[in-house]
Design an enzyme around this catalytic site. Structure first.
Site, PDB file in Angstrom:
ATOM      1  CB  CYS A  14      37.387  51.432  66.526  1.00 36.79           C
ATOM      2  SG  CYS A  14      38.660  51.056  67.526  1.00 36.79           S
ATOM      3  CG  ASP A 433      42.017  38.781  22.956  1.00 40.98           C
ATOM      4  OD1 ASP A 433      42.828  38.743  21.886  1.00 40.98           O
ATOM      5  OD2 ASP A 433      41.419  37.678  23.014  1.00 40.98           O
ATOM      6  CG  ASP A 530      39.046  35.061  25.580  1.00 38.80           C
ATOM      7  OD1 ASP A 530      39.903  35.316  24.849  1.00 38.80           O
ATOM      8  OD2 ASP A 530      38.471  34.106  25.152  1.00 38.80           O
ATOM      9  CG  ASP A 534      44.456  37.674  25.664  1.00 40.26           C
ATOM     10  OD1 ASP A 534      45.058  38.227  25.009  1.00 40.26           O
ATOM     11  OD2 ASP A 534      43.469  37.075  25.635  1.00 40.26           O
TER      12      ASP A 534
END
Length: 643
Positions: A14, A433, A530, A534
């Protein structure tokens, strides 16, 4: 050195169990953070192995009544199958004993026994059920009480022990004690066996459903072959995959899976004398086979379509890209959404509250129940203990999260943590981007002369970018494209993609500043990129999304990775998030409603208003099991969502 591992946990039943294991781990010196998933039956632990060993972790968890699987040689799936078979046998035996107790007690079969012997026969049968089928409840309950962390096992153990002991008293002294006072008396052996049987049945169904939730991981793990063809001199031999080392030369035959990450050393086929075609769709989602020439990278789990291929191993074992993907999915399924942490805290207080309600119920019936109040008070108190199990509450969120992450993995979307899955459907702005994210360079041009070519001949638009932008707009999401490229190129590709807000000649800091400006207005922001430039913005965003073909640092920084070039996966991820969060809300709603309605019925509230109805312990145990099962099954429906 800081390590992060996902370790299977055995013995949790539980949310309180999961909370207990989590508290044990977080209390150890050397553990930076531990998150335990009840649905996944795993612990995601970040720890310093210079301070704490896995053996020390295991010993601490064992002392709390659970087990941590750390041995490399032990197959987790095999352990869980063994546990499942053992549970299935106990459940089957419990059903047999329950049917016998009910048949004898209700006199469905005539054994020629009088009432005293019938009760004694039922007593022996129920004792057998407690010892053989329910032993685990009492062992775990004792440990929970000793560690001051009462859980579901405590409730089951208390309710069955009280019912059994009261029934034993009535079996031998009921007539002399209650009869002489003019009061009716009963035994509850059927309730004892039914509680054990229904709880075990509920757990068996839950375990079966949880195994279904792990299908995404099994599918990923199944991509890796068990053997490889090792080239040694002039001979080629099939050897176990575990014996392959970096720099070994391997041969792959058509139709076979590539066994490890590596680079092409020899490749030729009928379609191309200088290369072979490899199906990478299981990793990238791209349906078209990819041409692989000498020195090109190969990924474990991808499939050679046809031709002759030899390769040199560059990553093996847990270092391959496929193994890293499996590890990411495991860690994501073991992580917790913010709402789950709130629910876990509630569950920790829920069991003590139920114990208190049970005592109050007993006392109120004793004070106001009149003549013969004790049996009524006892039955009501026991029923409250049984009905108010917090299992459904504890399973509501993690089951949905597990299935949602699994569905995403099947659609080539890697979600690294539950926070991203819960947050992405709330995104109001996507900062995106350009180069490598919505456009890709033409591989056939000479980049030293690229500036002299028209734009459409050098940065083409990736497939389905326009459709993705349109879908985000329909969702009411603003898309802002930011690129370091010149004004003309950025404006051109923004128009092609259907993006109306864009910025050119931006720096990494400009991207991060844009994310923070939107956040300052109270907007949930997703950053999609990518490249290395970034990563600042990815780290600052509420939800960070990278493209699978991007740089390692961008992928590592992001919470969510789209494995292919199809940007529609972004809107698919949002759909998965929408439906997963909706399922969580449904699960929590029904878990709360179940307890709000059932606890007063168990306490006998309707009798106070003159209505002759009250839940019995046996009926309560069945309802409790069904509440947990319904939550798990509702979560499993996510596997059939339309994307």
């Amino acid at each position: 050195m800081i390590q992060k591992k996902t370790l299977p946990v055995i013995g949790m039943a539980c949310a309180v169990c999961a909370g207990t294991v989590e508290r044990i781990l977080n209390g150890l010196d050397g553990v930076n953070n531990a998150s335990v998933s009840l649905a996944g039956r795993t612990a995601l632990v970040e720890y310093d192995d210079d301070v704490l060993t896995l053996e020390g972790m295991k010993a601490a968890v064992n002392a709390g009544g659970f087990d941590l699987v750390i041995e490399q040689g032990r197959s987790v799936e095999q352990i869980r199958r063994t546990e499942y078979v053992r549970l299935a046998k106990k459940t089957a035996l419990a059903w047999i004993i329950m049917i016998l107790v009910v048949a004898v007690g209700m006199r469905w079969v005539d054994l020629g026994l009088n009432a005293d012997y019938i009760n004694q026969t039922c007593m022996i049968l129920s004792l057998a059920a407690m010892i053989v089928c329910g032993k685990g409840f009492y062992i775990r309950a004792w440990r929970q009480v000793m560690s001051l962390t009462p859980g579901m096992d405590t409730l089951v153990a208390l309710s069955t022990l009280i019912s059994f002991l009261f029934s034993v008293f009535n079996t031998f002294w009921g007539e002399s004690y209650w009869g002489c006072r003019g009061m009716e008396w009963h035994t509850f052996y059927d309730a004892v066996v039914m509680i054990i049987t229904f709880v075990l049945t509920g757990r068996l169904i839950e375990e079966r459903a949880k195994n279904g939730m792990a299908s995404a991981l099994r599918r990923l793990a199944g991509m890796t072959p068990k053997t490889a063809r090792l080239v040694t001199g002039d001979s080629v031999d099939d050897v176990p995959l575990s014996t392959i080392s970096i720099s070994d030369v391997l041969e792959v035959t058509p139709g076979d899976k590539i066994p490890v990450d590596g680079t092409v050393t020899e490749a030729s086929s009928l379609m191309s004398p200088e290369g072979v075609f490899v199906d990478e769709s299981m990793i990238t989602g791209e349906p078209a086979p990819v041409l692989k020439k000498r020195f090109d990278k190969l990924l474990a789990g991808t499939v050679l379509k046809q031709g002759h291929l030899r390769m040199r191993a560059t990553q093996v074992g847990e270092k391959t890209a496929l193994a890293q993907i499996i590890s990411m999915v495991e860690q994501a399924q073991a992580s917790k959404a913010p709402v789950q942490r709130i629910v876990d805290k509630m569950a920790m207080y829920f069991v003590p509250m139920v114990l208190g309600l049970s005592i109050v119920t007993f006392l109120l019936w004793m004070v106001f129940g009149g003549k013969g109040a004790f049996p009524q008070a006892l039955m009501s108190a026991v029923t409250v203990l049984v009905i108010a199990c917090p299992c459904a509450l504890g399973l509501a969120t993690p089951t949905a999260i597990m299935v949602g992450i699994g569905v995403a993995a099947r659609n080539n979307i890697l979600i690294k943590d539950a926070v991203a899955l819960e947050m992405i459907h709330r995104v109001g702005v996507v900062v995106i981007d350009k180069t490598g994210t919505i456009t890709k360079p033409n591989p056939d041009i000479d980049f030293s002369k690229a500036d002299t070519l028209p734009l459409e001949e050098r940065e083409s638009l990736k497939p389905y970018v326009r459709e993705t932008i349109d879908e985000l707009s329909r969702r009411g999401i603003r898309v802002i494209m930011m690129s370091g490229d010149n004004d003309e190129a950025v404006a051109y590709w923004a128009d092609k993609a259907g993006i109306t807000e864009y910025r050119s000649r931006v720096t990494p800091q400009d991207k991060e500043d844009m994310v923070k400006r939107q956040q300052a207005d109270g907007i949930i922001v997703a950053m999609t990129g990518d490249g290395i430039n970034d990563t600042q913005a990815l780290a600052a965003a509420d939800v960070s999304i990278s493209i699978g073909g991007g740089t390692d640092v961008a992928v590592d920084t992001s919470q969510l990775t789209l494995m292919g070039d199809d940007l529609r996966a972004l809107s698919v991820a949002m759909t998965i998030s929408d439906k997963t969060v909706l399922t969580i809300r449904q699960n929590l709603f029904w878990a709360f409603i179940y307890n709000i309605i059932s606890i007063p019925l168990a306490a006998g509230l309707l009798r106070v208003f003159g209505m002759d109805f009250q839940l019995t312990p046996s009926l309560a145990s069945g309802m409790m099991a069904m509440s947990s099962i319904s939550v798990v099954l509702n979560s499993l429906l996510l596997r059939f969502m339309r994307l």
